[in-house]
Design an enzyme around this catalytic site. Structure first.
Site, mmCIF file in Angstrom:
data_model
loop_
_atom_site.group_PDB
_atom_site.id
_atom_site.type_symbol
_atom_site.label_atom_id
_atom_site.label_comp_id
_atom_site.label_asym_id
_atom_site.label_seq_id
_atom_site.Cartn_x
_atom_site.Cartn_y
_atom_site.Cartn_z
ATOM 1 N N GLN A 1 1.763 -5.760 5.956
ATOM 2 C CA GLN A 1 2.098 -5.596 4.543
ATOM 3 C C GLN A 1 3.437 -6.264 4.248
ATOM 4 O O GLN A 1 3.865 -7.109 5.033
ATOM 5 C CB GLN A 1 2.104 -4.114 4.190
ATOM 6 C CG GLN A 1 0.705 -3.505 4.259
ATOM 7 C CD GLN A 1 0.682 -2.042 3.843
ATOM 8 O OE1 GLN A 1 1.584 -1.506 3.225
ATOM 9 N NE2 GLN A 1 -0.381 -1.365 4.222
ATOM 10 N N TYR B 1 -6.595 -7.903 12.375
ATOM 11 C CA TYR B 1 -5.287 -7.696 13.006
ATOM 12 C C TYR B 1 -5.415 -8.025 14.486
ATOM 13 O O TYR B 1 -6.469 -7.818 15.096
ATOM 14 C CB TYR B 1 -4.825 -6.250 12.848
ATOM 15 C CG TYR B 1 -4.620 -5.804 11.421
ATOM 16 C CD1 TYR B 1 -3.418 -6.046 10.756
ATOM 17 C CD2 TYR B 1 -5.627 -5.136 10.730
ATOM 18 C CE1 TYR B 1 -3.235 -5.626 9.440
ATOM 19 C CE2 TYR B 1 -5.448 -4.723 9.421
ATOM 20 C CZ TYR B 1 -4.245 -4.969 8.783
ATOM 21 O OH TYR B 1 -4.064 -4.556 7.484
ATOM 22 N N ASN C 1 -6.691 1.587 2.815
ATOM 23 C CA ASN C 1 -7.397 2.853 2.974
ATOM 24 C C ASN C 1 -7.000 3.867 1.904
ATOM 25 O O ASN C 1 -7.814 4.698 1.496
ATOM 26 C CB ASN C 1 -7.122 3.432 4.366
ATOM 27 C CG ASN C 1 -7.712 2.576 5.468
ATOM 28 O OD1 ASN C 1 -8.508 1.677 5.234
ATOM 29 N ND2 ASN C 1 -7.320 2.857 6.701
ATOM 30 N N GLU D 1 -6.270 -8.901 4.245
ATOM 31 C CA GLU D 1 -5.465 -8.158 5.218
ATOM 32 C C GLU D 1 -5.454 -8.951 6.501
ATOM 33 O O GLU D 1 -6.512 -9.169 7.101
ATOM 34 C CB GLU D 1 -6.015 -6.748 5.485
ATOM 35 C CG GLU D 1 -5.751 -5.732 4.407
ATOM 36 C CD GLU D 1 -6.102 -4.308 4.843
ATOM 37 O OE1 GLU D 1 -5.865 -3.972 6.028
ATOM 38 O OE2 GLU D 1 -6.603 -3.553 3.992
ATOM 39 N N ASN E 1 -12.239 -1.002 -0.776
ATOM 40 C CA ASN E 1 -11.567 -1.432 0.444
ATOM 41 C C ASN E 1 -12.357 -0.984 1.669
ATOM 42 O O ASN E 1 -12.701 0.191 1.795
ATOM 43 C CB ASN E 1 -10.161 -0.825 0.521
ATOM 44 C CG ASN E 1 -9.479 -1.125 1.844
ATOM 45 O OD1 ASN E 1 -9.015 -2.231 2.079
ATOM 46 N ND2 ASN E 1 -9.427 -0.143 2.736
ATOM 47 N N GLU E 2 -12.676 -1.925 2.546
ATOM 48 C CA GLU E 2 -13.253 -1.648 3.864
ATOM 49 C C GLU E 2 -14.357 -0.582 3.816
ATOM 50 O O GLU E 2 -14.377 0.352 4.622
ATOM 51 C CB GLU E 2 -12.157 -1.236 4.855
ATOM 52 C CG GLU E 2 -11.203 -2.366 5.176
ATOM 53 C CD GLU E 2 -10.188 -2.026 6.259
ATOM 54 O OE1 GLU E 2 -10.150 -0.861 6.712
ATOM 55 O OE2 GLU E 2 -9.420 -2.919 6.657
ATOM 56 N N GLU F 1 0.850 -1.190 0.000
ATOM 57 C CA GLU F 1 0.000 0.000 0.000
ATOM 58 C C GLU F 1 0.884 1.237 0.000
ATOM 59 O O GLU F 1 2.002 1.229 0.532
ATOM 60 C CB GLU F 1 -0.898 0.013 1.246
ATOM 61 C CG GLU F 1 -1.828 1.220 1.310
ATOM 62 C CD GLU F 1 -2.828 1.159 2.451
ATOM 63 O OE1 GLU F 1 -3.643 2.097 2.571
ATOM 64 O OE2 GLU F 1 -2.802 0.182 3.222
#
Length: 499
Positions: free
Chosen positions: A349, A244, A72, A292, A172-173, A27
């Site tokens: 990442q 996470y 993001n 992720e 994304n999200e 990212e």
């Protein structure tokens, strides 16, 4: 000594492994791109500014697919700013991370980098501040050969042949209020359906990933997946999951149980996907892209001190310790135990930003989490066997958690059987047994272990091998029976091959 057993039957195959389960993520965040994979003028950089010392370690990880450019970041991204002559590319502010993006590394540079490290692209599109038109245009730019405005524009930019990108994330999200262009489930489901439809009209051979919940604790979890898939089921192939973990209360035993939370997340998303399938009387399954996942908490406090509107600051630079490596191993084992439905996984990442690889101007080194990822990625190919475990348990926030985490993988082409196992017990060794008499003619080929007495041990540029794999020495394989001791707090790769 506590006793544990792994039980398998060679005929009870869960699934072939989609190698994309060992993917990663780049990212435009912190020093992942700039000063990470791309640093013109660095002694290790090639003529395109790609750091070859970093590329060498990425090739060691054997990452089949890489998600890009966010995250993001993508929800405010205008891809057109990242192509064409570099001198003409605008610097733009990025609201996601409150930094300035120079756009000196863009879409075509990323595609050149994928060739350098032997990976395939997983391209994300902006469905936050943009929509259908931009989605149609980017796939025209990347996947059509010539004869249209955007395909010819790519050729003007020096890329004659199409990039032929086959895997696309539809945003994304989008469930997250922190996201630019945050949407309700119904709003997102509709734009995902229309964007996916338009993109497939340009290239019917692509696969698409719809945004699922950003984590298991989202207040809209389950309702989000049900509503989104009810809208766009026919236009997508996967739904994403993100998660996470962190040892926030410094309770290492509870922390190592976090993979049970990941297992719960996967099971519940599968149930929702299948419920929507039943409601729609559909034929195809929607599978999971866990695109992720990682440990992320070490850098939270230092990130609060970052000055806004700078370029590629030292952001999200978690320094991983040994217990993080144990959890990463367990998370990978968890995904493999669901390999029938988890087809894509992206460690978030790849470099510097919550990453297995760290760089400085003077070098590059492997964080502790590098090793379980590399071992499982390189040796975890073939098919997963239904793996049953009998082991002592401990009370965790997820219920009864097993001290032993394990999965068995058979690679018939290589006449190879591989066991990945984590002993999560922080005090006691485990006496392991496994009946493998079905594998007549096999012998113990190698046993590699990751172990350290200090759960907080880290690797640094000055001491890069503090935590590193060593040869195991406590296992025997006789008359088809594997047995031996797994030390407390340890990860193991046990491999048998046909003689």
């Amino acid at each position: 000594m506590k006793q544990a057993a792994i039980m398998i039957d060679k005929h009870f195959i869960l699934s072939d492994i989609d190698e994309r389960i060992y993917g990663s993520f780049v990212e435009h965040l912190g020093r992942c791109v700039y000063e990470g994979i791309y640093q013109p003028g660095h002694p290790a950089a090639d003529e395109n500014g790609l750091r070859q010392d970093v590329a060498a370690l990425i090739r060691e990880l054997n990452v089949p697919v890489t998600r890009y450019p966010g995250g993001n970041f993508v929800s405010g991204y205008k891809w057109e700013d990242s192509v064409g002559p570099k001198a003409e590319r605008p610097s733009k502010i990025d609201l996601a991370w409150r930094v300035v993006e120079s756009n000196q590394f863009g879409l075509n540079e990323f595609m050149e980098w994928t060739k350098t490290v032997n990976t395939q692209p997983m391209m994300a599109i902006n469905l936050g501040t943009r929509g259908l038109e931009a989605a149609k245009n980017i796939i025209e730019y990347t996947n059509l050969e010539k004869g249209s405005y955007y395909s010819d524009l790519r050729r003007q930019h020096g890329v004659e042949k199409p990039h032929d990108i086959k895997l696309w994330c539809l945003g994304n999200e989008m469930d997250g209020p922190w996201q630019e262009g945050h949407k309700t489930a119904l709003e997102y489901g509709r734009i995902a359906e229309e964007a996916g439809k338009a993109m497939r009209l340009v290239d019917p051979t692509i696969e698409t990933v719809a945004c699922g919940s950003s984590n298991l604790d989202m207040p809209t979890f389950a309702f989000w997946e049900d509503t989104v898939l009810s809208q766009c089921y026919d236009q997508v192939d996967y739904i994403s999951t993100h998660q996470y973990y962190g040892n926030h209360d410094d309770n290492s035993q509870q922390y190592l149980a976090s993979s049970d939370g990941m297992d719960q997340f996967i099971r519940e998303v599968i149930a929702i996907c299948d419920a929507v399938k039943a409601k729609r009387r559909a034929k195809k399954n929607i599978n999971i892209s866990f695109d992720e996942w990682n440990v992320w908490y070490h850098s939270n406090e230092q990130d609060k001190q970052i000055e806004p509107w700078t370029q590629h600051p030292h952001q999200l630079e978690d320094v991983y310790n040994f217990e993080d490596a144990l959890l990463v191993a367990s998370m990978m084992i968890t995904m493999l135990r669901h390999a029938d439905r988890v087809k894509i996984g992206c460690l978030a990442q790849l470099v510097n930003v919550i990453a297995p690889i760290m760089t400085s101007d003077t070098g590059v080194w492997k964080q502790t989490i590098f090793y379980p990822f590399a071992m499982i990625s390189n040796q975890g190919r073939g098919h997963v066997l239904h793996t049953q475990i009998k082991a002592p348990t401990f009370e965790s926030r997820y219920g009864n958690s097993s001290y032993l985490d394990a999965v068995v993988i058979e690679n018939e082409a290589a006449d190879q059987l591989t066991i990945f196992a984590v002993n999560k017990d922080l005090a006691d060794d485990l006496e392991l047994t496994c009946d493998l008499r079905q594998y007549e003619g096999y012998c113990l080929d190698q046993h590699v272990m990751l172990h350290h007495d200090d759960l907080k041990a880290i690797n640094t540029e000055a001491a890069p091998d503090t935590v590193a794999p060593v040869a195991g020495k406590n296992l025997t394989f006789e008359n088809g029976h594997l047995s031996g001791m797994l030390p407390s707090q340890s990860f193991h790769m046990i491999q048998l091959k046909k003689a």
